[in-house]
Scaffold this motif. Structure first.
Motif, PDB file in Angstrom:
ATOM      1  N   MET A   1     -16.746 -12.735 -33.247  1.00  0.00           N
ATOM      2  CA  MET A   1     -17.717 -11.686 -32.898  1.00  0.00           C
ATOM      3  C   MET A   1     -18.976 -11.821 -33.735  1.00  0.00           C
ATOM      4  O   MET A   1     -18.997 -11.540 -34.908  1.00  0.00           O
ATOM      5  CB  MET A   1     -17.066 -10.310 -33.111  1.00  0.00           C
ATOM      6  N   ALA A   2     -20.038 -12.282 -33.115  1.00  0.00           N
ATOM      7  CA  ALA A   2     -21.268 -12.516 -33.858  1.00  0.00           C
ATOM      8  C   ALA A   2     -22.351 -11.519 -33.464  1.00  0.00           C
ATOM      9  O   ALA A   2     -23.487 -11.668 -33.824  1.00  0.00           O
ATOM     10  CB  ALA A   2     -21.776 -13.935 -33.614  1.00  0.00           C
ATOM     11  N   ALA A   3     -21.965 -10.485 -32.734  1.00  0.00           N
ATOM     12  CA  ALA A   3     -22.938  -9.521 -32.214  1.00  0.00           C
ATOM     13  C   ALA A   3     -23.727  -8.855 -33.341  1.00  0.00           C
ATOM     14  O   ALA A   3     -24.943  -8.723 -33.260  1.00  0.00           O
ATOM     15  CB  ALA A   3     -22.238  -8.461 -31.378  1.00  0.00           C
ATOM     16  N   ALA A   4     -23.030  -8.458 -34.392  1.00  0.00           N
ATOM     17  CA  ALA A   4     -23.693  -7.777 -35.500  1.00  0.00           C
ATOM     18  C   ALA A   4     -24.746  -8.695 -36.132  1.00  0.00           C
ATOM     19  O   ALA A   4     -25.875  -8.275 -36.384  1.00  0.00           O
ATOM     20  CB  ALA A   4     -22.675  -7.350 -36.554  1.00  0.00           C
ATOM     21  N   GLY A   5     -24.362  -9.939 -36.368  1.00  0.00           N
ATOM     22  CA  GLY A   5     -25.292 -10.882 -36.962  1.00  0.00           C
ATOM     23  C   GLY A   5     -26.519 -11.110 -36.091  1.00  0.00           C
ATOM     24  O   GLY A   5     -27.645 -11.137 -36.587  1.00  0.00           O
ATOM     25  N   GLU A   6     -26.291 -11.217 -34.802  1.00  0.00           N
ATOM     26  CA  GLU A   6     -27.421 -11.421 -33.899  1.00  0.00           C
ATOM     27  C   GLU A   6     -28.341 -10.203 -33.864  1.00  0.00           C
ATOM     28  O   GLU A   6     -29.563 -10.352 -33.836  1.00  0.00           O
ATOM     29  CB  GLU A   6     -26.902 -11.707 -32.483  1.00  0.00           C
ATOM     30  N   ALA A   7     -27.754  -9.039 -33.887  1.00  0.00           N
ATOM     31  CA  ALA A   7     -28.560  -7.815 -33.907  1.00  0.00           C
ATOM     32  C   ALA A   7     -29.429  -7.786 -35.165  1.00  0.00           C
ATOM     33  O   ALA A   7     -30.613  -7.449 -35.110  1.00  0.00           O
ATOM     34  CB  ALA A   7     -27.664  -6.579 -33.843  1.00  0.00           C
ATOM     35  N   GLN A   8     -28.815  -8.168 -36.283  1.00  0.00           N
ATOM     36  CA  GLN A   8     -29.565  -8.181 -37.537  1.00  0.00           C
ATOM     37  C   GLN A   8     -30.717  -9.184 -37.474  1.00  0.00           C
ATOM     38  O   GLN A   8     -31.828  -8.899 -37.912  1.00  0.00           O
ATOM     39  CB  GLN A   8     -28.622  -8.549 -38.698  1.00  0.00           C
ATOM     40  N   ASP A   9     -30.429 -10.350 -36.905  1.00  0.00           N
ATOM     41  CA  ASP A   9     -31.467 -11.347 -36.770  1.00  0.00           C
ATOM     42  C   ASP A   9     -32.618 -10.813 -35.927  1.00  0.00           C
ATOM     43  O   ASP A   9     -33.787 -11.071 -36.216  1.00  0.00           O
ATOM     44  CB  ASP A   9     -30.904 -12.615 -36.124  1.00  0.00           C
ATOM     45  N   ALA A  10     -32.287 -10.064 -34.877  1.00  0.00           N
ATOM     46  CA  ALA A  10     -33.319  -9.498 -34.016  1.00  0.00           C
ATOM     47  C   ALA A  10     -34.198  -8.537 -34.810  1.00  0.00           C
ATOM     48  O   ALA A  10     -35.430  -8.582 -34.720  1.00  0.00           O
ATOM     49  CB  ALA A  10     -32.699  -8.784 -32.823  1.00  0.00           C
ATOM     50  N   VAL A  11     -33.570  -7.679 -35.584  1.00  0.00           N
ATOM     51  CA  VAL A  11     -34.316  -6.744 -36.425  1.00  0.00           C
ATOM     52  C   VAL A  11     -35.219  -7.509 -37.384  1.00  0.00           C
ATOM     53  O   VAL A  11     -36.393  -7.172 -37.557  1.00  0.00           O
ATOM     54  CB  VAL A  11     -33.360  -5.826 -37.218  1.00  0.00           C
ATOM     55  N   ASP A  12     -34.664  -8.557 -37.998  1.00  0.00           N
ATOM     56  CA  ASP A  12     -35.454  -9.359 -38.924  1.00  0.00           C
ATOM     57  C   ASP A  12     -36.675  -9.940 -38.221  1.00  0.00           C
ATOM     58  O   ASP A  12     -37.762  -9.987 -38.789  1.00  0.00           O
ATOM     59  CB  ASP A  12     -34.603 -10.500 -39.495  1.00  0.00           C
ATOM     60  N   TRP A  13     -36.456 -10.370 -36.999  1.00  0.00           N
ATOM     61  CA  TRP A  13     -37.575 -10.965 -36.258  1.00  0.00           C
ATOM     62  C   TRP A  13     -38.702  -9.946 -36.092  1.00  0.00           C
ATOM     63  O   TRP A  13     -39.874 -10.261 -36.316  1.00  0.00           O
ATOM     64  CB  TRP A  13     -37.080 -11.454 -34.897  1.00  0.00           C
ATOM     65  N   GLU A  14     -38.347  -8.745 -35.735  1.00  0.00           N
ATOM     66  CA  GLU A  14     -39.358  -7.693 -35.564  1.00  0.00           C
ATOM     67  C   GLU A  14     -40.100  -7.443 -36.866  1.00  0.00           C
ATOM     68  O   GLU A  14     -41.330  -7.306 -36.880  1.00  0.00           O
ATOM     69  CB  GLU A  14     -38.708  -6.374 -35.111  1.00  0.00           C
ATOM     70  N   VAL A  15     -39.338  -7.370 -37.944  1.00  0.00           N
ATOM     71  CA  VAL A  15     -39.948  -7.116 -39.251  1.00  0.00           C
ATOM     72  C   VAL A  15     -40.933  -8.217 -39.601  1.00  0.00           C
ATOM     73  O   VAL A  15     -42.061  -7.952 -40.047  1.00  0.00           O
ATOM     74  CB  VAL A  15     -38.865  -7.000 -40.342  1.00  0.00           C
ATOM     75  N   LEU A  16     -40.516  -9.459 -39.385  1.00  0.00           N
ATOM     76  CA  LEU A  16     -41.400 -10.569 -39.718  1.00  0.00           C
ATOM     77  C   LEU A  16     -42.631 -10.579 -38.819  1.00  0.00           C
ATOM     78  O   LEU A  16     -43.712 -11.000 -39.248  1.00  0.00           O
ATOM     79  CB  LEU A  16     -40.638 -11.892 -39.613  1.00  0.00           C
ATOM     80  N   GLN A  17     -42.477 -10.129 -37.568  1.00  0.00           N
ATOM     81  CA  GLN A  17     -43.634 -10.021 -36.685  1.00  0.00           C
ATOM     82  C   GLN A  17     -44.648  -9.021 -37.233  1.00  0.00           C
ATOM     83  O   GLN A  17     -45.854  -9.268 -37.235  1.00  0.00           O
ATOM     84  CB  GLN A  17     -43.191  -9.579 -35.283  1.00  0.00           C
ATOM     85  N   ILE A  18     -44.136  -7.894 -37.687  1.00  0.00           N
ATOM     86  CA  ILE A  18     -45.019  -6.884 -38.271  1.00  0.00           C
ATOM     87  C   ILE A  18     -45.800  -7.469 -39.434  1.00  0.00           C
ATOM     88  O   ILE A  18     -47.018  -7.318 -39.527  1.00  0.00           O
ATOM     89  CB  ILE A  18     -44.211  -5.676 -38.781  1.00  0.00           C
ATOM     90  N   LEU A  19     -45.067  -8.170 -40.308  1.00  0.00           N
ATOM     91  CA  LEU A  19     -45.724  -8.737 -41.476  1.00  0.00           C
ATOM     92  C   LEU A  19     -46.750  -9.787 -41.070  1.00  0.00           C
ATOM     93  O   LEU A  19     -47.800  -9.901 -41.684  1.00  0.00           O
ATOM     94  CB  LEU A  19     -44.681  -9.342 -42.411  1.00  0.00           C
ATOM     95  N   ALA A  20     -46.429 -10.549 -40.028  1.00  0.00           N
ATOM     96  CA  ALA A  20     -47.385 -11.542 -39.551  1.00  0.00           C
ATOM     97  C   ALA A  20     -48.644 -10.868 -39.022  1.00  0.00           C
ATOM     98  O   ALA A  20     -49.738 -11.412 -39.110  1.00  0.00           O
ATOM     99  CB  ALA A  20     -46.755 -12.402 -38.462  1.00  0.00           C
ATOM    100  N   LEU A  21     -48.482  -9.665 -38.487  1.00  0.00           N
ATOM    101  CA  LEU A  21     -49.624  -8.951 -37.916  1.00  0.00           C
ATOM    102  C   LEU A  21     -50.480  -8.274 -38.978  1.00  0.00           C
ATOM    103  O   LEU A  21     -51.689  -8.409 -38.986  1.00  0.00           O
ATOM    104  CB  LEU A  21     -49.136  -7.893 -36.913  1.00  0.00           C
ATOM    105  N   VAL A  22     -49.839  -7.511 -39.838  1.00  0.00           N
ATOM    106  CA  VAL A  22     -50.611  -6.654 -40.741  1.00  0.00           C
ATOM    107  C   VAL A  22     -50.195  -6.780 -42.207  1.00  0.00           C
ATOM    108  O   VAL A  22     -50.610  -5.979 -43.037  1.00  0.00           O
ATOM    109  CB  VAL A  22     -50.452  -5.174 -40.324  1.00  0.00           C
ATOM    110  N   GLY A  23     -49.394  -7.797 -42.516  1.00  0.00           N
ATOM    111  CA  GLY A  23     -48.844  -7.897 -43.864  1.00  0.00           C
ATOM    112  C   GLY A  23     -49.771  -8.550 -44.873  1.00  0.00           C
ATOM    113  O   GLY A  23     -49.393  -8.747 -46.016  1.00  0.00           O
ATOM    114  N   ASP A  24     -50.968  -8.873 -44.460  1.00  0.00           N
ATOM    115  CA  ASP A  24     -51.889  -9.467 -45.418  1.00  0.00           C
ATOM    116  C   ASP A  24     -52.885  -8.424 -45.907  1.00  0.00           C
ATOM    117  O   ASP A  24     -53.002  -7.331 -45.352  1.00  0.00           O
ATOM    118  CB  ASP A  24     -52.615 -10.650 -44.782  1.00  0.00           C
ATOM    119  N   LYS A  25     -53.609  -8.785 -46.916  1.00  0.00           N
ATOM    120  CA  LYS A  25     -54.466  -7.824 -47.598  1.00  0.00           C
ATOM    121  C   LYS A  25     -55.539  -7.218 -46.699  1.00  0.00           C
ATOM    122  O   LYS A  25     -55.920  -6.064 -46.869  1.00  0.00           O
ATOM    123  CB  LYS A  25     -55.130  -8.508 -48.803  1.00  0.00           C
ATOM    124  N   TRP A  26     -56.043  -7.993 -45.731  1.00  0.00           N
ATOM    125  CA  TRP A  26     -57.237  -7.555 -45.028  1.00  0.00           C
ATOM    126  C   TRP A  26     -57.012  -6.952 -43.657  1.00  0.00           C
ATOM    127  O   TRP A  26     -57.785  -6.102 -43.206  1.00  0.00           O
ATOM    128  CB  TRP A  26     -58.231  -8.725 -44.911  1.00  0.00           C
TER     129      TRP A  26
END
Lengths: 120, 120
Positions: A1-26
Motif C-alpha cells: 500500500m503506497a497510497a499514503a506515500g503518493e499522497a505525501q508526494d503530491a502535497v510536497d509537489w504543491e508546496v514546491l510549486q508555491i516556493l517556485a512561484l513566490v519563495g524568492d525575495k522579490w
DNA sequence: CTGGATCCTTATGGATACTG
DNA sequence: CAGTATCCATAAGGATCCAG
C-alpha cells in the motif's frame, strides 16, 4: 500500500510549486506592488525598494511565464511596457495576504522569541 | 508626508519575515511533516524526501530559533530527540494550508500556462 | 541516534556597461 | 524607457567523515 506515500508526494509537489512561484525575495514584493494596479517597469523599480534592474527583469519574466503577470508592450518612442496581475495572479492575493496578516499578528512574538533565544 | 512610504515599508518587512521563516525549500516541508505530530530526527529525515542530514539540522535550528518548533532531548543511550510544532508553529498552519490549497486548485492552470509559454 | 565540521560545487544576486 | 550582457562576490546546499 503506497497510497499514503503518493499522497505525501503530491502535497510536497504543491508546496514546491508555491516556493517556485513566490519563495524568492522579490516575487512577493513585486506582486504586492502590482496590487496598486498596472504599472510600468520604471514605476515598479522605484516602488520596490532595493530591487535591481536585473532582478526586476528576471522576476517579471518568471511571473509572466507562470501566468501570474501580464506584459503589454506599446510600440512607441520612448517604449512603454505595462505589467498587470492576471486573474490567476489576483487569485493568489487572498492566500498570500492571509499569510501577511499572520506575520502582522505575530511579529512581536517572533522578534521576542528570537532575541530571547539568542540571549537565554 | 511620508506616511504611505512608511506603511509600505512595514508591509515589506512582514513579507520578508515570512520569507525568512518559510521561504526556503525545506522549512515548509518539515513543518508539513510535523503536522503528523511530534517526531524524532530520524523519522523526519525519512519523512521529508531528499533532505540531507545537514539541511534537516539547519532547518530545525532555524525553526526552533524562530519559535515555530520545540526541541526536547531525552538523555539516554542512544539519545532521543523529539521535535514538535509550538503553538505559534501550529498557528502558521492555517495560512500556509490556504496557500497549499490554492496550489492544489490551480496546479493544472499553472502547468498548462507554463508549457504554453515555452511553446507559444 | 543525533548532529557537528569540512570540503567543494552550484545558484543567487549586485554592479556596471551597453543597446533598440 | 526598458531592457540585455558580463563580471564577480557571496550564499546555499550536497557529500562525507567524525563524535557524544
Amino acid at each position: 500500500m503506497a497510497a499514503a506515500g503518493e499522497a505525501q508526494d503530491a502535497v510536497d509537489w504543491e508546496v514546491l510549486q508555491i516556493l517556485a512561484l513566490v519563495g524568492d525575495k522579490w516575487s512577493l514584493l513585486v506582486i504586492g506592488k502590482l496590487r496598486d494596479g498596472p504599472q510600468r517597469f520604471g514605476e515598479l523599480q522605484r516602488g520596490v525598494r532595493g530591487i535591481s534592474q536585473r532582478m526586476l527583469t528576471l522576476t517579471l519574466r518568471k511571473l509572466e511565464r507562470d501566468g501570474l503577470v501580464n506584459r503589454t508592450v506599446q510600440a512607441a518612442v520612448p517604449p512603454r511596457v505595462d505589467y498587470r496581475l492576471t486573474v490567476l495572479g489576483e487569485s493568489l492575493l487572498g492566500p498570500v495576504l492571509s499569510l501577511v496578516q499572520w506575520a502582522v499578528d505575530h511579529r512581536d512574538e517572533i522578534v521576542e522569541h528570537r532575541s530571547h533565544h539568542d540571549r537565554p
